[in-house]
Design a protein around this motif. Structure first.
Motif, PDB file in Angstrom:
ATOM      1  N   TRP A 160       0.832  -1.110   0.113  1.00 48.24           N
ATOM      2  CA  TRP A 160      -0.022  -0.096   0.096  1.00 48.24           C
ATOM      3  C   TRP A 160       0.805   1.313  -0.020  1.00 48.24           C
ATOM      4  O   TRP A 160       0.564   2.165  -0.775  1.00 48.24           O
ATOM      5  N   ARG A 161       1.800   1.356   0.768  1.00 51.35           N
ATOM      6  CA  ARG A 161       2.693   2.300   1.079  1.00 51.35           C
ATOM      7  C   ARG A 161       3.668   2.953  -0.529  1.00 51.35           C
ATOM      8  O   ARG A 161       3.693   4.040  -0.569  1.00 51.35           O
ATOM      9  N   ARG A 162       3.740   1.823  -1.119  1.00 54.12           N
ATOM     10  CA  ARG A 162       4.223   1.943  -2.374  1.00 54.12           C
ATOM     11  C   ARG A 162       3.649   2.753  -3.474  1.00 54.12           C
ATOM     12  O   ARG A 162       3.767   3.557  -4.099  1.00 54.12           O
ATOM     13  N   ALA A 163       2.317   2.355  -3.270  1.00 58.46           N
ATOM     14  CA  ALA A 163       0.958   2.845  -4.111  1.00 58.46           C
ATOM     15  C   ALA A 163       0.823   4.162  -3.548  1.00 58.46           C
ATOM     16  O   ALA A 163       0.777   5.215  -4.433  1.00 58.46           O
ATOM     17  N   GLN A 164       0.755   4.471  -2.537  1.00 58.39           N
ATOM     18  CA  GLN A 164       0.513   5.762  -1.601  1.00 58.39           C
ATOM     19  C   GLN A 164       1.710   6.629  -2.135  1.00 58.39           C
ATOM     20  O   GLN A 164       1.025   8.087  -2.271  1.00 58.39           O
ATOM     21  N   ALA A 165       3.069   6.223  -2.443  1.00 62.46           N
ATOM     22  CA  ALA A 165       3.774   7.305  -2.535  1.00 62.46           C
ATOM     23  C   ALA A 165       3.658   7.841  -3.964  1.00 62.46           C
ATOM     24  O   ALA A 165       4.247   8.993  -4.421  1.00 62.46           O
ATOM     25  N   LEU A 166       2.892   7.262  -4.814  1.00 65.25           N
ATOM     26  CA  LEU A 166       2.675   7.608  -6.139  1.00 65.25           C
ATOM     27  C   LEU A 166       1.529   8.744  -6.114  1.00 65.25           C
ATOM     28  O   LEU A 166       1.175   9.089  -7.138  1.00 65.25           O
ATOM     29  N   LEU A 167       0.957   8.891  -5.008  1.00 63.64           N
ATOM     30  CA  LEU A 167      -0.460   9.747  -4.943  1.00 63.64           C
ATOM     31  C   LEU A 167      -0.066  11.318  -4.756  1.00 63.64           C
ATOM     32  O   LEU A 167      -0.775  12.240  -5.352  1.00 63.64           O
ATOM     33  N   GLU A 179       2.330   3.623 -14.133  1.00 65.33           N
ATOM     34  CA  GLU A 179       2.863   3.047 -13.003  1.00 65.33           C
ATOM     35  C   GLU A 179       1.798   2.828 -11.748  1.00 65.33           C
ATOM     36  O   GLU A 179       1.853   2.064 -11.078  1.00 65.33           O
ATOM     37  N   LEU A 180       1.235   4.133 -11.516  1.00 68.98           N
ATOM     38  CA  LEU A 180       0.195   3.874 -10.617  1.00 68.98           C
ATOM     39  C   LEU A 180      -0.942   2.979 -10.547  1.00 68.98           C
ATOM     40  O   LEU A 180      -1.238   2.139  -9.709  1.00 68.98           O
ATOM     41  N   ARG A 181      -1.180   2.714 -11.870  1.00 69.85           N
ATOM     42  CA  ARG A 181      -2.229   1.754 -12.049  1.00 69.85           C
ATOM     43  C   ARG A 181      -1.692   0.174 -11.670  1.00 69.85           C
ATOM     44  O   ARG A 181      -2.408  -0.703 -11.232  1.00 69.85           O
ATOM     45  N   ILE A 182      -0.515  -0.095 -12.207  1.00 71.07           N
ATOM     46  CA  ILE A 182       0.168  -1.151 -11.732  1.00 71.07           C
ATOM     47  C   ILE A 182       0.211  -1.612 -10.401  1.00 71.07           C
ATOM     48  O   ILE A 182       0.042  -2.388  -9.708  1.00 71.07           O
ATOM     49  N   LEU A 184      -1.586  -0.145  -7.728  1.00 77.15           N
ATOM     50  CA  LEU A 184      -2.989  -0.206  -7.427  1.00 77.15           C
ATOM     51  C   LEU A 184      -3.296  -1.501  -7.385  1.00 77.15           C
ATOM     52  O   LEU A 184      -3.948  -2.216  -6.621  1.00 77.15           O
ATOM     53  N   LYS A 185      -3.078  -2.410  -8.895  1.00 76.93           N
ATOM     54  CA  LYS A 185      -3.432  -3.943  -8.900  1.00 76.93           C
ATOM     55  C   LYS A 185      -2.700  -4.540  -8.014  1.00 76.93           C
ATOM     56  O   LYS A 185      -3.257  -5.702  -7.364  1.00 76.93           O
ATOM     57  N   ASN A 186      -1.556  -4.420  -7.903  1.00 83.74           N
ATOM     58  CA  ASN A 186      -0.601  -5.265  -6.926  1.00 83.74           C
ATOM     59  C   ASN A 186      -1.152  -5.045  -5.533  1.00 83.74           C
ATOM     60  O   ASN A 186      -1.270  -6.323  -4.773  1.00 83.74           O
ATOM     61  N   CYS A 187      -1.277  -3.848  -5.092  1.00 85.51           N
ATOM     62  CA  CYS A 187      -2.085  -3.718  -3.800  1.00 85.51           C
ATOM     63  C   CYS A 187      -3.314  -4.102  -3.707  1.00 85.51           C
ATOM     64  O   CYS A 187      -3.368  -4.740  -2.583  1.00 85.51           O
TER      65      CYS A 187
END
Length: 287
Positions: A160-167, A179-182, A184-187
């Motif tokens: 989650w935090r890896r996705a959050q860093a892209l927001l 990159e964000l979409r990928i 979010l899928k992984n999360c």
């Protein structure tokens, strides 16, 4: 925040169940692969991504070589289906349905299915499919015993935090959005493994992940449709109405994205706080 519920104490059990469930679901889809049904093609790729997310987020818990080989096979199988899936996505968009465009997409899909059948016959592709379809892997890919739920939660929180860093700041370029979409899928796939822990927060975060992912996926599909219309001069000439429709859709999606990402950030913050308390409680109890 939702209260935690009774869960298996051993995180190894949780990961083993997720691995076996994913392999069983994939096995069903692979058995239907030669038919290239639209739903099966899509779900086969989803199951490949779900398993790859599991092996990526929790890779330190699996035997490196076994997990790496299985991930490579999953990637190869998903790649085999990419062309057909792309055509199915285009054919499902209202601006491209019916008329000459619809017939062109249907014909292109028939050719893609024939290519898939030929590619499935190659030794390397056949080996990858057989590995993915074999059912539960030997020794569960070397999954370690003694993993706690706190161990699993820490890896899920990291996803989650890896996705959050892209927001922040808000992603703008096509590369940033992809990159964000990928992430979010992984999360989202990783979160499924711990969805019964702090379930109210997890349900909300999964819903917000799905909403943001859907928006980004729709933007990608609209861009792919516009590229397809521009790829042929005759198609470009007769596709003016479709292009205008796609442009309106993209503008609406872009307007909707910021609120969707803001809701996602709030839901993620609540879930992060909830699971962090559980992780700290576990560490205190073991001290």
């Amino acid at each position: 925040s939702g209260a935690s519920v009774s869960v298996p104490l051993d995180g190894s059990v949780r990961l083993r169940r997720a691995l076996r469930a994913g392999q069983a679901a994939l096995q069903v889809r692979l058995s239907r692969l030669p038919e290239a049904d639209e739903h099966d093609v899509h779900q086969c790729r989803v199951e490949c991504r779900r398993l790859r997310a599991l092996l990526k987020s929790f890779r330190s818990f699996f035997a490196t070589e076994q997990a790496r080989g299985f991930r490579a096979a999953l990637e190869r199988v998903a790649g085999l289906l990419a062309e057909i899936r792309e055509l199915d996505v285009l054919a499902a968009l209202p601006p491209l349905q019916g008329g000459q465009g619809g017939r062109e997409l249907a014909a292109a899909r028939q050719r893609a299915v024939k290519r898939l059948v030929r590619r499935l016959a190659s030794p390397s592709n056949r080996a990858a499919v057989e590995l993915c379809a074999r059912g539960p892997c030997r020794d569960n890919l070397g999954l370690r015993a003694g993993i706690t739920n706190a161990d699993v939660l820490r890896r899920a929180r990291r996803a989650w935090r890896r996705a959050q860093a892209l927001l922040q700041p808000r992603p703008r370029t096509q590369r940033q959005l992809h990159e964000l979409r990928i992430h979010l899928k992984n999360c989202r796939y990783t979160l499924e493994i711990v969805a019964d822990i702090s379930p109210d927060d997890a349900v909300t975060l999964r819903r917000r992940l799905r909403d943001a992912q859907q928006n980004l996926g729709d933007q990608r599909d609209a861009a792919a449709a516009a590229d397809w219309l521009r790829s042929d001069p005759e198609r470009t000439a007769r596709g003016r109405a479709a292009r205008k429709s796609l442009e309106r859709w993209v503008k609406q999606l872009d307007r909707d994205l910021d609120p969707a990402l803001a809701r996602l950030a709030r839901a993620g913050k609540r879930w992060d706080h909830a699971v962090t308390r559980l992780i700290e409680r576990d560490l205190t109890g073991r001290a």
